[in-house]
Design a protein around this motif. Structure first.
Motif, PDB file in Angstrom:
ATOM      1  N   GLY A  10       0.880  -1.214  -0.021  1.00 13.31           N
ATOM      2  CA  GLY A  10       0.011  -0.093   0.144  1.00 13.31           C
ATOM      3  C   GLY A  10       1.036   1.073  -0.103  1.00 13.31           C
ATOM      4  N   GLN A  13      -0.749   7.293   1.860  1.00 13.11           N
ATOM      5  CA  GLN A  13      -0.163   8.243   2.574  1.00 13.11           C
ATOM      6  C   GLN A  13       0.464   7.305   4.035  1.00 13.11           C
ATOM      7  N   GLY A  15       1.334   3.953   4.005  1.00 10.04           N
ATOM      8  CA  GLY A  15       2.357   2.842   3.660  1.00 10.04           C
ATOM      9  C   GLY A  15       3.921   3.872   2.992  1.00 10.04           C
ATOM     10  N   ASN A  32       5.082  -1.621  -2.129  1.00 11.72           N
ATOM     11  CA  ASN A  32       4.132  -2.347  -3.116  1.00 11.72           C
ATOM     12  C   ASN A  32       2.846  -1.883  -3.136  1.00 11.72           C
ATOM     13  N   ILE A  34      -0.902  -1.775  -6.068  1.00  5.91           N
ATOM     14  CA  ILE A  34      -1.531  -2.481  -7.269  1.00  5.91           C
ATOM     15  C   ILE A  34      -0.914  -2.280  -8.766  1.00  5.91           C
ATOM     16  N   ILE A  38       1.591   4.224  -9.271  1.00  7.88           N
ATOM     17  CA  ILE A  38       1.167   4.768  -7.873  1.00  7.88           C
ATOM     18  C   ILE A  38       2.338   4.580  -6.979  1.00  7.88           C
ATOM     19  N   ALA A  89      -0.297  -2.022   4.585  1.00  6.25           N
ATOM     20  CA  ALA A  89      -1.302  -0.494   4.815  1.00  6.25           C
ATOM     21  C   ALA A  89      -2.044  -0.265   3.673  1.00  6.25           C
ATOM     22  N   ILE A  90      -2.836  -1.372   3.269  1.00 10.08           N
ATOM     23  CA  ILE A  90      -3.861  -1.100   2.472  1.00 10.08           C
ATOM     24  C   ILE A  90      -5.493  -0.555   2.839  1.00 10.08           C
ATOM     25  N   VAL A  91      -6.292  -0.654   1.905  1.00  9.82           N
ATOM     26  CA  VAL A  91      -7.567  -0.113   2.445  1.00  9.82           C
ATOM     27  C   VAL A  91      -8.210  -0.892   3.538  1.00  9.82           C
ATOM     28  N   LYS A  97      -8.201  -7.063   3.235  1.00 13.01           N
ATOM     29  CA  LYS A  97      -7.066  -7.416   3.926  1.00 13.01           C
ATOM     30  C   LYS A  97      -6.553  -9.008   4.175  1.00 13.01           C
ATOM     31  N   THR A 100      -5.254 -10.417   1.098  1.00 13.26           N
ATOM     32  CA  THR A 100      -3.814 -10.222   1.141  1.00 13.26           C
ATOM     33  C   THR A 100      -2.954 -11.154   2.151  1.00 13.26           C
ATOM     34  N   ASN A 117      -1.165  -2.524   9.440  1.00 12.85           N
ATOM     35  CA  ASN A 117      -1.180  -1.156   9.960  1.00 12.85           C
ATOM     36  C   ASN A 117      -2.663  -0.608  10.289  1.00 12.85           C
ATOM     37  N   HIS A 140       0.599  -0.399  14.510  1.00 17.96           N
ATOM     38  CA  HIS A 140      -0.382   0.863  14.023  1.00 17.96           C
ATOM     39  C   HIS A 140       0.249   2.232  14.123  1.00 17.96           C
ATOM     40  N   PHE A 141       0.841   2.728  12.861  1.00 18.64           N
ATOM     41  CA  PHE A 141       1.888   4.076  13.078  1.00 18.64           C
ATOM     42  C   PHE A 141       0.881   4.889  12.935  1.00 18.64           C
ATOM     43  N   ASN A 143      -0.370   9.058  11.602  1.00 23.71           N
ATOM     44  CA  ASN A 143       0.026   9.793  10.626  1.00 23.71           C
ATOM     45  C   ASN A 143       0.318  11.521  10.877  1.00 23.71           C
ATOM     46  N   LYS A 274      -6.670  14.021   0.440  1.00 27.38           N
ATOM     47  CA  LYS A 274      -6.354  13.206  -0.828  1.00 27.38           C
ATOM     48  C   LYS A 274      -7.359  13.207  -2.027  1.00 27.38           C
TER      49      LYS A 274
END
Ligand code: NAI
Length: 283
Positions: A10, A13, A15, A32, A34, A38, A89-91, A97, A100, A117, A140-141, A143, A274
């Protein structure tokens, strides 16, 4: 366990920020997504951030070049085969998830730690789709990742002490302060923060005050660096709604009911910074 090679999935923002600090810490890191467009856009964005840090004297030109050289663009999950840790860190969606993590479980070496995350989803449930629930954990980071010091570490029911200790040590290596939190919807950070944001949106919905004035109350009255509506725009309103839905369902308590105005904004595609428009508009 020492982490030499990592993948962040992901290139959004979060990832992008996670990959940046890992590379800055000397870890070879695949970023990484899709597609490569990106990923490359995100790496260009990271390059701009690092150039600003050089201009401010926070890092040297050599440090910037070293960090960028350790960031490897990827559009194939198979690149994770030789990684020591993967941070997803995808949607914020359980089905996406889970699928994945199933693929990663097949691709990654047995010793590899699979971290998420996620802002709110149960780590125990994500872990259960893999054959290595002892090696799955929440990392869990906050932002923006390069700036914020906290990492919430969430242990699923089966997460081993060894996995927890490795992720705690890695967080310290990344210059963050880890905090251990039980696997409950929203953990601590979002259980507290999103309630405030949702309540601020209710104030707007009910016409209690304007966007600017709601934010001014919390900035000038409570000394928050940013008002809750601006913060929601920065987080992404789709993510805010997804977290509220997880808590609403997870606790089965109406106090977590997402504000209808939030749902409407997300349906309109007004996802915040975004998307160029949320509670505020952005260039
Ligand atoms: P974002 O919308 O900025 O980025 C998500 C990225 O994931 C996009 O680039 C998208 O193309 C990519 N993606 C989607 N499905 C994918 C797949 N199957 N494989 C590879 N890439 C895929 O989202 P953001 O804000 O970075 O959030 C990501 C995660 O981090 C979510 O779980 C969110 O809850 C969590 N988080 C978000 C925070 C925030 O302030 N936005 C703070 C802490 C955690």
């Amino acid at each position: 366990m020492s982490v030499k090679k990592a993948m962040v999935i992901g290139a959004g923002q979060m990832g992008g920020g996670i990959a940046q600090i890992m590379a800055a810490a000397g870890i070879e890191t695949y970023l990484n997504d899709i597609n490569l467009e990106i990923v490359n856009n995100r790496i260009q964005f990271i390059e701009k951030l690092l150039s600003k840090d050089v201009a401010k004297g926070k890092i040297t030109e050599e440090q910037k070049d070293k960090t960028l050289s350790l960031l490897l663009p990827s559009e194939n999950l198979e690149d994770a085969a030789d990684c020591d840790i993967v941070v997803e860190a995808i949607v914020e969606n359980m089905d996406i998830k889970s699928s994945t993590f199933q693929k990663l479980d097949f691709i990654c070496k047995p010793s590899c730690i699979l971290a998420s995350n996620t802002s709110s989803l149960p780590i125990t449930e994500i872990a259960a789709v893999t054959g290595r629930p002892d090696r799955v954990i929440g990392m869990h980071f906050m932002n923006p990742v390069p700036v914020m010091k906290l990492v919430e570490i969430i242990r699923g029911l089966a997460t081993s002490d060894e996995t927890y200790e490795a992720v705690r040590d890695l967080s310290v290596e990344l210059n963050k302060t880890p905090v251990e939190v039980r696997d409950v919807p929203g953990f601590v950070s979002n259980r507290v923060l999103q309630m405030m944001i949702n309540e601020a949106i209710y104030c707007l919905y009910e016409g209690v005050a304007s966007v600017e004035d709601i934010d001014a109350v919390m900035k000038l009255g409570m000394n928050h660096p940013m008002g809750p509506l601006q913060l929601a725009d920065f987080i992404g309103l789709d993510t805010v709604l997804a977290i509220m839905e997880v808590m609403y369902e997870g606790y089965a308590d109406c106090k977590y009911r997402p504000c209808p105005l939030l749902r409407q904004y997300v349906k309109a595609g007004w996802l915040g910074k975004k998307a160029g428009r949320g509670f505020y508009t952005y260039e």
